[in-house]
Write an enzyme that holds these catalytic residues in place. Structure first.
Site, PDB file in Angstrom:
ATOM      1  CE1 TYR A 195      -3.583   2.344   0.879  1.00 32.85           C
ATOM      2  CE2 TYR A 195      -2.202   3.278   2.477  1.00 32.85           C
ATOM      3  CZ  TYR A 195      -3.434   3.465   1.845  1.00 32.85           C
ATOM      4  OH  TYR A 195      -4.286   4.594   1.947  1.00 32.85           O
ATOM      5  CG  ASP A 253       5.789   3.389   0.565  1.00 32.77           C
ATOM      6  OD1 ASP A 253       6.282   4.094   1.549  1.00 32.77           O
ATOM      7  OD2 ASP A 253       5.013   3.289   0.267  1.00 32.77           O
ATOM      8  CE  LYS A 262       2.446   4.726   8.381  1.00 34.34           C
ATOM      9  NZ  LYS A 262       1.014   4.905   8.762  1.00 34.34           N
TER      10      LYS A 262
HETATM   11  N1  HOZ Z   1      -0.860   2.960   6.065  1.00 36.69           N
HETATM   12  C1  HOZ Z   1      -1.705   3.188   7.423  1.00 36.69           C
HETATM   13  C2  HOZ Z   1      -2.229   1.798   7.849  1.00 36.69           C
HETATM   14  N2  HOZ Z   1      -1.593   0.785   7.359  1.00 36.69           N
HETATM   15  C3  HOZ Z   1      -2.530   4.302   7.357  1.00 36.69           C
HETATM   16  C4  HOZ Z   1      -3.648   4.188   8.386  1.00 36.69           C
HETATM   17  C5  HOZ Z   1      -4.907   4.558   7.800  1.00 36.69           C
HETATM   18  O1  HOZ Z   1      -5.107   4.071   6.613  1.00 36.69           O
HETATM   19  O2  HOZ Z   1      -5.764   5.245   8.683  1.00 36.69           O
END
Ligand code: HOZ
Length: 426
Positions: free
Chosen positions: A143, A238, A266
């Site tokens: 992702y 990433d 983050k």
């Molecule tokens: N990438 C984060 C979760 N894997 C983002 C959190 C979200 O999507 O709220």
């Protein structure tokens, strides 16, 4: 469950889609009502009923120092008093850029943005602008935020809700995105031999954290680097999740790889909104105002976020920080594995630095299909039983977990006690 969480969620659903401002918060796949959080302190969060939880989500990764760390709160307050945003350069953003470029040498220059999504979206544009080629390779289950061309067979909330490819993204916008299997060297070779001349870049979570935790194998990583070099494509790491989380130089430091572009988020914002992308100078020179690749942001380099980020990065550079974090996280995953074994539950767990994965399967997954083969029903029961016992894990079998420096031996022991009772009931 006490009524206050239910009341808050019902009210939220009237004015916020699904009652949440990001889908994975909704408990959609595990069922039940999300806890509405009132406050956090150290390793703990407290919901609106006052119930305390040991938190292993850490705002999905940023809170490596725990909640409301006194130093971070102090710099945020002090900085806010001097102005919240200027839309003009500040000295502090130089300090942060110098710190990051020193710690992650592949990033000779960086640009700050406001989220991980912005960072990866900009990195893709930069790779295309630099190479003059259109296609991007990504891997199933990874992702990279919710920009159009990357929301294809994605992980995280997209996977949790069974929509790895989103509605609202016309196929023309993803026609240049090639999706391959994670850790599959043969498939990667084939894709390059078929379309190598058109590939601008390969984007990867080098330690995937959005399909639970899956590590890229050394063979896969070296094939990525070699193929990108051979075909003139850019390797984009990433590290929004892994940057300053798995080690002080991220996954690239652990793997000994020099990517062409890196994205961060983050931890670098210390809990405030922030992302960044960076590369060697010749690539970054393509960005506006020097080069033709446009990228901008009103709140980019926000002074409050920058101050929180600088203080966070200072604290995590203290001697033993990552050794200690790694040990505590390891104790958690080893302890969980032992408890599961005691109760004959098929379960395993893994960690890198302060990031971990827990899987209801017999062996540690190496690919998206391995992750999909794990027992999600069992995870859902486990999640709720742990939650009832005051342990707050990510409400999805597809998300990595996070330990902070605020997590104590007592927190780990309490978590393992909860796991002992939980595994006994599964
Ligand atoms: N990438 C984060 C979760 N894997 C983002 C959190 C979200 O999507 O709220």
């Amino acid at each position: 469950m006490s009524n206050a969480n239910e009341v808050a969620f019902q009210k939220a659903k009237k004015v916020i889609p699904g009652g949440v401002n990001s889908p994975v918060r909704a408990f959609g796949s595990v069922g039940g009502t999300p806890r509405t959080i009132d406050r956090g302190a150290g390793s703990k969060i407290y919901d609106v009923t006052g119930k305390e939880f040991i938190d292993y989500v850490g705002s999905w990764g940023p809170l490596i120092l725990g909640h409301a760390h006194p130093d971070i709160v102090r710099v945020v307050q002090q900085t806010a008093e001097r102005g919240l945003s200027f839309g003009a350069p500040t000295e502090k953003e130089i300090e942060l850029a110098e710190m990051i470029t020193r710690l992650v040498p592949s990033m000779e220059q960086i640009r700050l943005v406001s989220s991980g999504t912005e960072a990866t979206m900009s990195a893709i544009r930069l790779a295309r602008g630099f190479t003059g080629k259109p296609k991007i390779i990504k891997f199933e289950g990874c992702y990279h935020g919710h920009s159009d061309s990357l929301l294809v067979k994605a992980g995280s909330g997209a996977l949790t809700f069974g929509q790895p490819s989103s509605a609202g993204v016309p196929s023309e916008l993803t026609s240049h995105t090639i999706v391959l299997d994670y850790n599959n060297v043969e498939m990667l070779n084939r894709a390059f031999s078929e379309a190598g001349d058109e590939i601008a870049g390969v984007i990867i979570e080098p330690i995937a954290g959005n399909m639970n935790l899956v590590k890229a194998s050394p063979d896969f990583v070296s094939a990525l680097r070699n193929l990108c070099d051979r075909y003139g494509a850019l390797l984009i790491y990433d590290e929004v999740m892994t940057g300053f989380r798995v080690g002080i130089s991220g996954a690239q430091g652990i793997q000994g790889v020099t990517p062409d572009i890196t994205t961060l988020g983050k931890v670098i914002g210390g809990g405030m909104p922030m992302g960044a992308f960076g590369a060697r100078r010749e690539i970054m020179d393509r960005l506006a105002p020097i080069g033709p690749v446009y990228q901008a942001g009103t709140l980019s380099g926000n002074p409050v976020s920058v101050a929180a980020g600088i203080r966070t990065l200072q604290l995590i550079q203290e001697p033993e920080f990552f050794d200690d974090l790694t040990k505590v996280t390891r104790r958690l995953v080893d302890g969980m594995t032992e408890m599961a074994k005691k109760h004959s539950v098929d379960f395993c767990a893994d960690s890198v630095g302060g990031m971990f994965g827990m899987y209801f399967s017999r062996s540690i997954p190496e690919s998206f299909s391995d992750v999909m083969a794990s027992d999600r029903e069992r995870f859902n029961k486990f999640f709720h039983l742990m939650l009832d016992r005051g342990v707050y894990l990510a409400p999805s079998a597809f998300e990595a977990g996070f330990v902070s420096s605020a997590h104590s031996e007592a927190d780990i022991a309490a978590t393992l006690d909860a796991a002992d009772e939980t595994f006994a009931k599964l």
